[in-house]
Each structure stands twice: as C-alpha cells, then as structure tokens.
Scaffold this active site. Structure first.
Site, PDB file in Angstrom:
ATOM      1  N   SER A   1       4.004  -2.248   9.396  1.00  0.00           N
ATOM      2  CA  SER A   1       2.775  -2.808   8.820  1.00  0.00           C
ATOM      3  C   SER A   1       1.655  -1.790   8.890  1.00  0.00           C
ATOM      4  O   SER A   1       1.506  -1.079   9.885  1.00  0.00           O
ATOM      5  CB  SER A   1       2.341  -4.073   9.568  1.00  0.00           C
TER       6      SER A   1
ATOM      7  N   ARG B   1       0.834  -1.197   0.000  1.00  0.00           N
ATOM      8  CA  ARG B   1       0.000   0.000   0.000  1.00  0.00           C
ATOM      9  C   ARG B   1       0.870   1.249   0.000  1.00  0.00           C
ATOM     10  O   ARG B   1       2.074   1.156   0.150  1.00  0.00           O
ATOM     11  CB  ARG B   1      -0.931  -0.031   1.208  1.00  0.00           C
TER      12      ARG B   1
ATOM     13  N   CYS C   1       0.294 -33.244  -4.541  1.00  0.00           N
ATOM     14  CA  CYS C   1       1.059 -34.092  -3.608  1.00  0.00           C
ATOM     15  C   CYS C   1       1.582 -33.308  -2.413  1.00  0.00           C
ATOM     16  O   CYS C   1       2.069 -33.894  -1.453  1.00  0.00           O
ATOM     17  CB  CYS C   1       2.194 -34.810  -4.328  1.00  0.00           C
TER      18      CYS C   1
ATOM     19  N   HIS D   1       2.090 -15.555   6.182  1.00  0.00           N
ATOM     20  CA  HIS D   1       1.604 -15.587   4.799  1.00  0.00           C
ATOM     21  C   HIS D   1       2.445 -16.504   3.912  1.00  0.00           C
ATOM     22  O   HIS D   1       2.355 -16.434   2.697  1.00  0.00           O
ATOM     23  CB  HIS D   1       1.548 -14.174   4.214  1.00  0.00           C
TER      24      HIS D   1
ATOM     25  N   GLN E   1       4.311 -11.005   8.329  1.00  0.00           N
ATOM     26  CA  GLN E   1       3.400 -11.163   7.191  1.00  0.00           C
ATOM     27  C   GLN E   1       4.200 -11.256   5.906  1.00  0.00           C
ATOM     28  O   GLN E   1       3.639 -11.487   4.843  1.00  0.00           O
ATOM     29  CB  GLN E   1       2.476  -9.945   7.084  1.00  0.00           C
TER      30      GLN E   1
ATOM     31  N   ASP F   1       9.214 -12.719   2.072  1.00  0.00           N
ATOM     32  CA  ASP F   1      10.520 -12.564   1.413  1.00  0.00           C
ATOM     33  C   ASP F   1      11.644 -13.367   2.064  1.00  0.00           C
ATOM     34  O   ASP F   1      12.765 -13.417   1.539  1.00  0.00           O
ATOM     35  CB  ASP F   1      10.906 -11.073   1.354  1.00  0.00           C
TER      36      ASP F   1
HETATM   37  P1  OAD Z   1       1.585  -2.516   3.684  1.00  0.00           P
HETATM   38  O1  OAD Z   1       2.193  -2.214   2.361  1.00  0.00           O
HETATM   39  O2  OAD Z   1       0.115  -2.499   3.795  1.00  0.00           O
HETATM   40  O3  OAD Z   1       2.119  -1.498   4.781  1.00  0.00           O
HETATM   41  C1  OAD Z   1       3.481  -1.199   4.920  1.00  0.00           C
HETATM   42  C2  OAD Z   1       3.621  -0.106   5.958  1.00  0.00           C
HETATM   43  O4  OAD Z   1       5.014   0.103   6.167  1.00  0.00           O
HETATM   44  C3  OAD Z   1       3.028   1.235   5.522  1.00  0.00           C
HETATM   45  O5  OAD Z   1       2.087   1.663   6.494  1.00  0.00           O
HETATM   46  C4  OAD Z   1       4.238   2.180   5.475  1.00  0.00           C
HETATM   47  O6  OAD Z   1       3.968   3.452   6.036  1.00  0.00           O
HETATM   48  C5  OAD Z   1       5.255   1.483   6.333  1.00  0.00           C
HETATM   49  N1  OAD Z   1       6.646   1.706   5.928  1.00  0.00           N
HETATM   50  C6  OAD Z   1       7.163   1.693   4.666  1.00  0.00           C
HETATM   51  N2  OAD Z   1       8.491   1.870   4.692  1.00  0.00           N
HETATM   52  C7  OAD Z   1       8.838   2.003   5.999  1.00  0.00           C
HETATM   53  C8  OAD Z   1      10.067   2.234   6.682  1.00  0.00           C
HETATM   54  N3  OAD Z   1      11.229   2.338   6.024  1.00  0.00           N
HETATM   55  N4  OAD Z   1      10.046   2.336   8.034  1.00  0.00           N
HETATM   56  C9  OAD Z   1       8.872   2.245   8.718  1.00  0.00           C
HETATM   57  N5  OAD Z   1       7.685   2.014   8.122  1.00  0.00           N
HETATM   58  C10 OAD Z   1       7.650   1.904   6.787  1.00  0.00           C
HETATM   59  O7  OAD Z   1       2.217  -3.912   4.145  1.00  0.00           O
HETATM   60  P2  OAD Z   1       1.653  -4.987   5.171  1.00  0.00           P
HETATM   61  O8  OAD Z   1       1.029  -4.344   6.342  1.00  0.00           O
HETATM   62  O9  OAD Z   1       2.742  -5.939   5.410  1.00  0.00           O
HETATM   63  O10 OAD Z   1      -0.677 -10.033   1.981  1.00  0.00           O
HETATM   64  O11 OAD Z   1       0.541  -5.690   4.309  1.00  0.00           O
HETATM   65  C11 OAD Z   1      -0.120  -6.801   4.821  1.00  0.00           C
HETATM   66  C12 OAD Z   1      -0.469  -7.791   3.742  1.00  0.00           C
HETATM   67  O12 OAD Z   1      -1.186  -7.167   2.696  1.00  0.00           O
HETATM   68  C13 OAD Z   1       0.729  -8.397   3.035  1.00  0.00           C
HETATM   69  O13 OAD Z   1       1.311  -9.462   3.743  1.00  0.00           O
HETATM   70  C14 OAD Z   1       0.142  -8.874   1.742  1.00  0.00           C
HETATM   71  C15 OAD Z   1      -0.674  -7.646   1.434  1.00  0.00           C
HETATM   72  O14 OAD Z   1      -1.731  -7.799   0.584  1.00  0.00           O
HETATM   73  C16 OAD Z   1      -0.491 -11.140   1.251  1.00  0.00           C
HETATM   74  O15 OAD Z   1       0.332 -11.221   0.366  1.00  0.00           O
HETATM   75  C17 OAD Z   1      -1.396 -12.284   1.621  1.00  0.00           C
END
Ligand code: OAD
Length: 257
Positions: free
Chosen positions: A201, A34, A139, A128, A100, A103
């Site tokens: 996150s 996002r 299998c 995930h 989550q 990688d």
């Molecule tokens: P998001 O992409 O939703 O959120 C990442 C967050 O990290 C954002 O709120 C950014 O502000 C923050 N961010 C980015 N760079 C940063 C930094 N250098 N330091 C601190 N914060 C930083 O990612 P997730 O919350 O992991 O699901 O998304 C959850 C799930 O949605 C993922 O696992 C994936 C996705 O759809 C699946 O693949 C099933």
C-alpha cells in the site's frame, strides 16, 4: 536481514495484524491505483466520487463499467502473497487481515486454504467494501455484481433493483464515509497489535495512512513491505522494499517453525 528480524518479531508476538493494499494484488494482474501503470493515470478519481454518483448516476455507471473492466476484467486469482497470509492465518499466526482492496482475493485465498466458503478465521476486514457486489441504495439488498455490471454495459444506466432503487457498487467511494463499525474495528486491531504489517500500500489514503502510526503509538512493531517508499517509512521498524510474492512466502517460511 530485515525480513529475518521481522519474522522473529512475528514469532514472539501475540497479535499480528496484516494490512494490505493494491500492491498485493498487482502480481495477480489487478492494476494498482497510483504509480506508472496505476488506473488513476487513465481515469480521474473524481469520476468515481460519491457526489458524482448522487448527481449523475447514469454517467457514474457508464464510467464505472469501464473502470471495472480495467480493474477486474481479466481472470484473476490469489497469488503467493495472498496464499502466504491465508496460511499464516490458518496456523493461528494472524489476528486479522485488514484490506483496502475490493477484489475479494483474500477471501478466495482463505477459502482455498481452509476449505470454508467464508466466515474466515482470522477475520478479513474489507475496509473499502467488495467490488464483486452491488448494493441497492434504497432497500439495502446486496447482489452479485457481475450480472448487474453486464446490464449496465448493455445500456441500463443506472441499473436498478426490483424495488426501483439505484444500485451502487458495494464499495466506499471517494468522499463517502467508511462504515463506522468497520473503521472502529480496524483501529482497535491496529492499537492492539504487537506487530502491524503494511503490505503493498502507498499508505497515502485515510484511514490507511493513520493505522501504522496508531499501531506504533501503542508500542507495536511496524513492518512495511512495499516496492516504493511510503509516508510511514519513518515510523516503521522494518521497511522491506521487495515484491510481495517474494517477501510474504519467505516471511511465512521463517515464521513457520
Ligand atoms: P496504491 O496504488 O496507492 O499503492 C500500491 C502500492 O503497492 C504502491 O506503493 C506500489 O509501489 C506497491 N506495489 C505494487 N506492486 C507491488 C508488488 N508486486 N510488491 C510490493 N509492492 C507493490 O494502492 P493502495 O494503497 O491500496 O480506494 O490505495 C489505497 C486506496 O486508494 C484504494 O483502496 C482505492 C484508491 O483510491 C478506493 O477505491 C476507495
């Protein structure tokens, strides 16, 4: 400041649980989902839904090869934030790392710190799954993903196992249930934590969204490290809006006394 308060809580806690999302890997060059540069600006989540995989495995794999390239195409390595958590883990300061992310970077960081090839202590729960692997839908055999993604890129759509079954990236797709045992374990770590750290996150996807609340509901301290606001900020004891590669090494320094 806030991070000093959080460090004091970590020092006095029996059980500290780290919970991470795409933001912790962003400084390694893995894009987030996002936000402005997020991959969901470029792709539609529905392309990667479980229903699509079942209905149209060929189209799914064709798109997935592109997503894989976008997410993991570069050479990427753990950064200072992964390293700080791995070191805290090695020092016995962490009960578990829940992630989550698919990688594999927490595993790489742990292996670099303790010299082991896996079976990390504390445990790393990849909620995930792991995008470096594929799994046969017939299998159940798991395989290294790289050669299979290459075969798909070369036109084998969908790539199939020796047994004839279709491979699926070994990750949880939208619309697919998380494995019950994993989510059960994650919840119990959250419930039993004295300090729950949510790191990088957006906390909008379940079950991520409910783990900090679960930790708070059993009296745990909740700390959030994230560049942007999250829907859990209101229940957090400490919200630290800084880059993970600044915050985590500093937290580790403050707790390593
Ligand atoms: P998001 O992409 O939703 O959120 C990442 C967050 O990290 C954002 O709120 C950014 O502000 C923050 N961010 C980015 N760079 C940063 C930094 N250098 N330091 C601190 N914060 C930083 O990612 P997730 O919350 O992991 O699901 O998304 C959850 C799930 O949605 C993922 O696992 C994936 C996705 O759809 C699946 O693949 C099933």
């Amino acid at each position: 400041d806030d991070l000093e308060r959080l460090a004091a809580d970590v020092r006095s806690a029996d059980a500290v649980v780290a919970f991470t999302g795409a933001g912790i890997s962003a400084p390694s060059g893995v894009p987030t989902f996002r936000g402005d540069d997020g991959v969901w600006e470029q792709f539609d989540e529905g392309q990667f839904a479980y229903g699509r995989f079942q209905r149209d495995p060929e189209g799914f794999w064709e798109d997935r090869v592109e997503l894989q390239r976008e997410l993991f195409g570069g050479d990427y390595e753990p950064n200072a934030a992964h390293d700080a958590l791995a070191e805290m883990g090695k020092d016995g300061d962490l009960e578990a790392i829940l992630t989550q992310n698919t990688d594999g970077l927490h595993g790489d960081a742990a292996a670099a710190v303790d010299g082991s090839g896996g079976n990390s202590d504390p445990p790393i729960l990849e909620l995930h799954g792991n995008a470096r692997r594929v799994r046969c839908t017939d299998c159940g055999k798991r395989r290294d993903g790289d050669p299979i993604f290459e075969r798909a890129a070369d036109g084998e759509l969908p790539p199939t196992c020796d047994c004839g079954g279709v491979f699926k990236p070994d990750v949880v797709l939208f619309g697919e249930q998380l494995p019950g045992a994993v989510i059960q374990r994650a919840r119990s770590f959250a419930r039993e934590s004295d300090v729950f750290l949510a790191i990088g996150s957006s906390l909008v996807v379940e079950p991520a969204a409910s783990l900090p609340r679960l930790a708070a509901s059993t009296g745990g301290t909740v700390g959030i490290v994230n560049l942007e606001p999250t829907p859990c900020d209101d229940i957090a004891d400490v919200v630290y809006r800084e880059d993970v590669t600044d915050a985590l090494p500093r937290l580790r320094e403050l707790t390593d006394e």
